[in-house]
Enzyme design. Structure first.
Site, PDB file in Angstrom:
ATOM      1  N   ILE A 136      28.448 -89.732 -51.341  1.00  0.00           N
ATOM      2  CA  ILE A 136      27.478 -89.044 -52.186  1.00  0.00           C
ATOM      3  C   ILE A 136      26.096 -89.275 -51.593  1.00  0.00           C
ATOM      4  O   ILE A 136      25.874 -90.240 -50.861  1.00  0.00           O
ATOM      5  CB  ILE A 136      27.548 -89.496 -53.662  1.00  0.00           C
ATOM      6  CG1 ILE A 136      27.394 -91.012 -53.806  1.00  0.00           C
ATOM      7  CG2 ILE A 136      28.833 -89.039 -54.309  1.00  0.00           C
ATOM      8  CD1 ILE A 136      27.443 -91.503 -55.249  1.00  0.00           C
ATOM      9  N   ASP A 137      25.181 -88.361 -51.883  1.00  0.00           N
ATOM     10  CA  ASP A 137      23.850 -88.414 -51.282  1.00  0.00           C
ATOM     11  C   ASP A 137      23.074 -89.656 -51.713  1.00  0.00           C
ATOM     12  O   ASP A 137      23.368 -90.265 -52.741  1.00  0.00           O
ATOM     13  CB  ASP A 137      23.047 -87.168 -51.669  1.00  0.00           C
ATOM     14  CG  ASP A 137      23.710 -85.883 -51.219  1.00  0.00           C
ATOM     15  OD1 ASP A 137      24.419 -85.924 -50.201  1.00  0.00           O
ATOM     16  OD2 ASP A 137      23.514 -84.858 -51.888  1.00  0.00           O
ATOM     17  N   MET A 138      22.047 -89.982 -50.946  1.00  0.00           N
ATOM     18  CA  MET A 138      21.226 -91.167 -51.211  1.00  0.00           C
ATOM     19  C   MET A 138      20.687 -91.182 -52.635  1.00  0.00           C
ATOM     20  O   MET A 138      20.725 -92.209 -53.311  1.00  0.00           O
ATOM     21  CB  MET A 138      20.066 -91.226 -50.215  1.00  0.00           C
ATOM     22  CG  MET A 138      19.113 -92.396 -50.442  1.00  0.00           C
ATOM     23  SD  MET A 138      17.787 -92.498 -49.211  1.00  0.00           S
ATOM     24  CE  MET A 138      16.744 -91.134 -49.732  1.00  0.00           C
ATOM     25  N   ARG A 237      24.424 -79.188 -55.356  1.00  0.00           N
ATOM     26  CA  ARG A 237      23.003 -78.857 -55.203  1.00  0.00           C
ATOM     27  C   ARG A 237      22.821 -77.449 -54.649  1.00  0.00           C
ATOM     28  O   ARG A 237      21.994 -76.666 -55.127  1.00  0.00           O
ATOM     29  CB  ARG A 237      22.338 -79.887 -54.301  1.00  0.00           C
ATOM     30  CG  ARG A 237      22.373 -81.304 -54.864  1.00  0.00           C
ATOM     31  CD  ARG A 237      22.013 -82.350 -53.812  1.00  0.00           C
ATOM     32  NE  ARG A 237      20.640 -82.173 -53.344  1.00  0.00           N
ATOM     33  CZ  ARG A 237      20.136 -82.835 -52.299  1.00  0.00           C
ATOM     34  NH1 ARG A 237      20.893 -83.683 -51.609  1.00  0.00           N
ATOM     35  NH2 ARG A 237      18.872 -82.633 -51.939  1.00  0.00           N
TER      36      ARG A 237
END
Length: 304
Positions: A136-138, A237
């Protein structure tokens, strides 16, 4: 170095397929690497991955000891949702990068896992590493799955490939969605002009599907749940932005200015469901919403 020998019982099967089915702890890509490196011999000779076996062929396999990962273990606290001898489920905080990269060489989730798990990590593809099956993204928070051994890694990677892992995210998006439920079915690939972004307009995009449902309408914003059918980079997103409802706080796919002081997108991996690699039992894990997310919801409820 582990050594083993097998005898082919039928004719016409590709060697990489045969070994993939008979050596369950090795991925097919790693088997192809061993073939290329000359560590798999058929009747004493090197062959390519597309070699078709004959009945009675003797296959000798040498598997090198896994190489250590050249990343330092760091004593970083982990929010552990579940742990046993096969898997570890953590609730990743905002701002933590999963893997070290040129811009983030340390203080990542991998550094923390190396410290927490010690030697109990998978050695998939010949490198000792935390078996992180998905990322998962930062600035996305929530549930992340880590495998502690090769057996668990192989099984769960296959579940991910077959889309049988449940992944439900909570998000706040700009605008009021017309329908209470919906599906975005749009391929995702690298943006044609901005290589740091993903896009539904890419020429060679990969199939991507996101299902969403409204949890709460908050004036100019909507609190939603998104369920992934596929798992492409930045999928939720990109998909929500593509239908005119970017995620609040998303400084890549959303408006340049945000009316709230946020650090990245309001996106949280809340529910993770898997079939346990050892017991075969279906299990779901629920990562509580982070404090910033709950405060933001409270603020929006007061304003609507």
């Amino acid at each position: 170095m582990e050594q083993m020998s097998l005898i082919s019982k039928k004719k016409g099967e590709r060697i990489d397929k045969f070994l993939g089915e008979n050596l369950g702890d090795l991925s097919r890509s790693y088997i192809q690497k061993l073939l290329k490196d000359g560590l798999i011999l058929v009747n004493g000779k090197k062959v390519k991955a597309n070699y078709k076996l004959n009945a009675g062929d003797q296959i000798d396999v040498e598997v090198p000891d896994p190489e250590p990962l050249d990343i330092a273990a760091e004593n970083i606290p982990l929010d552990i949702l579940y742990e046993d001898e096969d898997i570890l489920i953590v609730n990743k905080p905002k701002g933590m990068v999963v893997h070290p990269s040129p811009g983030h060489p340390d203080h990542t989730l991998v550094n923390a896992i190396l410290y927490h798990c010690g030697e109990h990590l998978s050695g998939i593809n010949g490198v000792i590493r935390p078996g992180i099956v998905h990322r998962i993204d930062m600035n996305t928070t929530g549930s992340l799955l880590i495998c502690k051994n090769d057996h668990a890694h192989q099984i769960l990677a296959e579940q991910l490939k077959e889309h049988s892992i449940t992944r439900r995210y909570h998000a706040i998006v700009h605008g009021s969605l017309k329908a209470d439920t919906g599906t975005v079915n749009a391929s995702i690939g690298r943006h044609p002009t901005d290589r740091k972004k993903m896009s539904t307009k890419a020429l060679n995009g990969r199939h991507a599907v996101t299902h969403y449902r409204v949890l709460e309408r908050l004036g100019n914003y909507t609190y939603i749940e998104c369920e992934l059918e596929t798992g492409r980079t930045h999928q939720i997103r990109v998909h929500m932005a593509s239908i005119g409802h970017p995620i609040l706080g998303d400084d890549v796919y959303g408006p340049a200015k945000c009316p709230f002081h946020l650090e990245g997108q309001t996106l949280h991996a809340k529910i993770l469901g898997i079939t346990h690699p050892a017991t075969g039992e279906y299990m779901e894990f629920d990562a509580p919403l982070p404090e910033y997310f709950m405060k933001l919801l409270s603020t929006l409820r007061q304003k609507k």
